[in-house]
Write an enzyme that holds these catalytic residues in place. Sequence first.
Site, PDB file in Angstrom:
ATOM      1  CD  GLU A 169       8.292  -3.307  -5.048  1.00  0.00           C
ATOM      2  OE1 GLU A 169       7.910  -3.858  -6.099  1.00  0.00           O
ATOM      3  OE2 GLU A 169       7.584  -3.207  -4.035  1.00  0.00           O
ATOM      4  CD  GLU A 181       7.721   0.149  -7.123  1.00  0.00           C
ATOM      5  OE1 GLU A 181       7.539   0.582  -8.276  1.00  0.00           O
ATOM      6  OE2 GLU A 181       8.825   0.136  -6.573  1.00  0.00           O
ATOM      7  CB  CYS A 195       2.508  -0.643 -13.741  1.00  0.00           C
ATOM      8  SG  CYS A 195       3.904  -1.688 -13.344  1.00  0.00           S
TER       9      CYS A 195
HETATM   10  P1  NAP Z   1      -5.809  -0.947  -6.922  1.00  0.00           P
HETATM   11  O1  NAP Z   1      -7.256  -0.840  -7.118  1.00  0.00           O
HETATM   12  O2  NAP Z   1      -5.080   0.207  -6.367  1.00  0.00           O
HETATM   13  O3  NAP Z   1      -5.578  -2.257  -6.029  1.00  0.00           O
HETATM   14  C1  NAP Z   1      -4.304  -2.651  -5.572  1.00  0.00           C
HETATM   15  C2  NAP Z   1      -4.458  -3.329  -4.229  1.00  0.00           C
HETATM   16  O4  NAP Z   1      -4.963  -2.384  -3.282  1.00  0.00           O
HETATM   17  C3  NAP Z   1      -5.459  -4.477  -4.230  1.00  0.00           C
HETATM   18  O5  NAP Z   1      -5.036  -5.447  -3.309  1.00  0.00           O
HETATM   19  C4  NAP Z   1      -6.721  -3.804  -3.753  1.00  0.00           C
HETATM   20  O6  NAP Z   1      -7.674  -4.679  -3.200  1.00  0.00           O
HETATM   21  C5  NAP Z   1      -6.161  -2.887  -2.690  1.00  0.00           C
HETATM   22  N1  NAP Z   1      -7.024  -1.790  -2.336  1.00  0.00           N
HETATM   23  C6  NAP Z   1      -8.017  -1.222  -3.050  1.00  0.00           C
HETATM   24  N2  NAP Z   1      -8.577  -0.208  -2.349  1.00  0.00           N
HETATM   25  C7  NAP Z   1      -7.917  -0.142  -1.164  1.00  0.00           C
HETATM   26  C8  NAP Z   1      -8.013   0.683  -0.019  1.00  0.00           C
HETATM   27  N3  NAP Z   1      -8.902   1.668   0.055  1.00  0.00           N
HETATM   28  N4  NAP Z   1      -7.176   0.465   1.016  1.00  0.00           N
HETATM   29  C9  NAP Z   1      -6.263  -0.532   0.946  1.00  0.00           C
HETATM   30  N5  NAP Z   1      -6.113  -1.351  -0.109  1.00  0.00           N
HETATM   31  C10 NAP Z   1      -6.931  -1.155  -1.160  1.00  0.00           C
HETATM   32  O7  NAP Z   1      -5.035  -1.266  -8.273  1.00  0.00           O
HETATM   33  P2  NAP Z   1      -5.372  -2.393  -9.325  1.00  0.00           P
HETATM   34  O8  NAP Z   1      -6.503  -1.953 -10.156  1.00  0.00           O
HETATM   35  O9  NAP Z   1      -5.499  -3.684  -8.599  1.00  0.00           O
HETATM   36  O10 NAP Z   1      -3.998  -2.435 -10.172  1.00  0.00           O
HETATM   37  C11 NAP Z   1      -3.800  -1.669 -11.272  1.00  0.00           C
HETATM   38  C12 NAP Z   1      -2.931  -0.471 -10.962  1.00  0.00           C
HETATM   39  O11 NAP Z   1      -1.715  -0.887 -10.345  1.00  0.00           O
HETATM   40  C13 NAP Z   1      -2.500   0.247 -12.217  1.00  0.00           C
HETATM   41  O12 NAP Z   1      -2.598   1.635 -12.039  1.00  0.00           O
HETATM   42  C14 NAP Z   1      -1.050  -0.165 -12.382  1.00  0.00           C
HETATM   43  O13 NAP Z   1      -0.268   0.751 -13.122  1.00  0.00           O
HETATM   44  C15 NAP Z   1      -0.603  -0.290 -10.976  1.00  0.00           C
HETATM   45  N6  NAP Z   1       0.569  -1.159 -10.877  1.00  0.00           N
HETATM   46  C16 NAP Z   1       1.752  -0.580 -10.592  1.00  0.00           C
HETATM   47  C17 NAP Z   1       2.898  -1.365 -10.541  1.00  0.00           C
HETATM   48  C18 NAP Z   1       4.236  -0.753 -10.217  1.00  0.00           C
HETATM   49  O14 NAP Z   1       5.173  -1.503  -9.967  1.00  0.00           O
HETATM   50  N7  NAP Z   1       4.376   0.562 -10.206  1.00  0.00           N
HETATM   51  C19 NAP Z   1       2.832  -2.741 -10.780  1.00  0.00           C
HETATM   52  C20 NAP Z   1       1.588  -3.297 -11.063  1.00  0.00           C
HETATM   53  C21 NAP Z   1       0.447  -2.489 -11.108  1.00  0.00           C
HETATM   54  P3  NAP Z   1      -8.910  -5.178  -4.121  1.00  0.00           P
HETATM   55  O15 NAP Z   1      -8.330  -5.966  -5.212  1.00  0.00           O
HETATM   56  O16 NAP Z   1      -9.715  -5.996  -3.195  1.00  0.00           O
HETATM   57  O17 NAP Z   1      -9.602  -3.939  -4.598  1.00  0.00           O
END
Ligand code: NAP
Length: 508
Positions: A486, A277, A311
């Site tokens: 989901e 997602e 998102c």
């Molecule tokens: P993110 O940086 O991708 O982080 C998401 C999760 O992944 C966090 O738990 C993060 O940990 C972890 N993570 C980061 N780098 C990783 C790696 N190399 N390997 C494994 N896990 C890793 O995203 P975000 O900034 O938290 O969230 C914003 C993004 O999520 C936006 O693009 C939004 O559109 C998207 N989103 C999508 C949905 C959907 O349903 N499609 C819903 C909500 C959000 P850390 O926090 O410790 O970095």
Amino acid sequence: MARTVRFLTYEFQIRAMRRAHSMTLQLKHDKAFVNHNWVAAESGRTFQVFSPSSEEVVSTVPDMDENDAAKAIQAAHKAFLTWGQTTGKERSVILRKWYELLVTNQEELVKLNSTESGKPLCEAQAEVSYGNSLIEWFSEEARRIHGQVISSPVKTKEIVLIRQPLGVVSLITPWNFPHAMITRKAGAALAAGCTCVIKPAEDTPLTALALAKLAAEAGVPPGVINVVTCDRPGAAAVGRQLCQHPLVAGISFTGSTAVGKLLYSNCAAGVKRIALELGGNAPFIVFSGADLDKAVDGAIACKFRNSGQTCISANRFLVQEDVFDEFVNKLEKKMKDLVLGDPLSTSSRIGPLINLSQTAKVIGMVNDAIEKGAEVRLGGKLATSLGQRFCEPTLLLKVDPSMLCYNQEIFGPVVVCVKFKTEEEALSIANSTKSGLAGYFYTNDINQAWRVAKALSTGMVGINEGLISTAEAAFGGIKESGFGREGCHHGIDEFSYVKYLCFGLSQL
Ligand code: NAP
């Protein structure tokens, strides 16, 4: 005089924020949760969790590494040997109890959520209700995971399909919906008979720990739910372990497209099941003839949820030329009513952005647009008197494709309006992105409604509606917004597989 009054108001708000944030949070934990035990990292390392509004430390939690993650996976594997054998009804009863405890503790969960995510109370309340409803939904779905008997082409064979749980699944979740992004996955996983290891975001691990505590109280057996906390620099190593450990059968991830792609490749080596997602870039189209007041209400609800850090938030407003000025004027008027302030104050509608890098990204996009000639109709800067992470609700006009805000997911309270002439032009702009999560449009023409709904390249479409999330519906995207669904009964599909049984019979 007016300036002094405003300054005093800000001072008062900041003091009120500090007082509110020092309140006791009864569901707050400072250890990770593995096999029903509250555990520290083997290294003894910890990291701090901050309130985005007061910027004070709310808690410290273990900074776990890949070895800690492996222990959680092993606990989940052991638990799967029995949880995977339970009946749908047995799992349903436990999930229902979890849901009831979530409702009983709703107020506390809302406070914790608001404190660590910076979400205004009304928003945290909405998220917790939605998140809880997903556990209720999957407690019901657990009893409806059915197979199929297929009509055989020959008399000597009977063909039966059954659904079985994947096994141990890793759930990696973001900070913007710390409650619902976990329950949307864990509810489905547990209902299907899987066990899980959850890795919440660095910014919001406390809600995850509170959810696990209540799950344990509800009777979820040891090892079925585990929560591994780690800081941002450690996420890659823990994430790799959660994808590649031989005992992990699949992963479900919500977050950015960039990290999603990385995890997809991490899963390739073991050919692990994966559901993604990812990020969105939702178009919000207003056609002439639409009910403009309804469209403006939808725009406010859709854009400013969680201060735009959603998102499925509208990212690009495309408005037909003959209603452009009227729509913009009405929208501006409503935006002026949005109260920016302390998330724990009931009057606040917009809170801080989650962290400094997110704030820099959003304000960087606004400045980029201004430098390239955009008109700032409203806002356009940080409200620094409230703190370092508060961005004013901003309305930008005269934007063009050279600007970052035109092409990228903004993830902040910034509205970007673009004028279009024809339906074809609107669709061409709407679909000119690699993302395909949600899209919205407003029209009063039924033929146009059906045509545009089918033509939008997104996994979800709101037609004359700006709020589309509900446990009953299938949430998910296409293109670089990911795959898998989901919620809904489809949510179970991501955590189960179809097994084909062929019964060879004697000739009748
Ligand atoms: P993110 O940086 O991708 O982080 C998401 C999760 O992944 C966090 O738990 C993060 O940990 C972890 N993570 C980061 N780098 C990783 C790696 N190399 N390997 C494994 N896990 C890793 O995203 P975000 O900034 O938290 O969230 C914003 C993004 O999520 C936006 O693009 C939004 O559109 C998207 N989103 C999508 C949905 C959907 O349903 N499609 C819903 C909500 C959000 P850390 O926090 O410790 O970095």
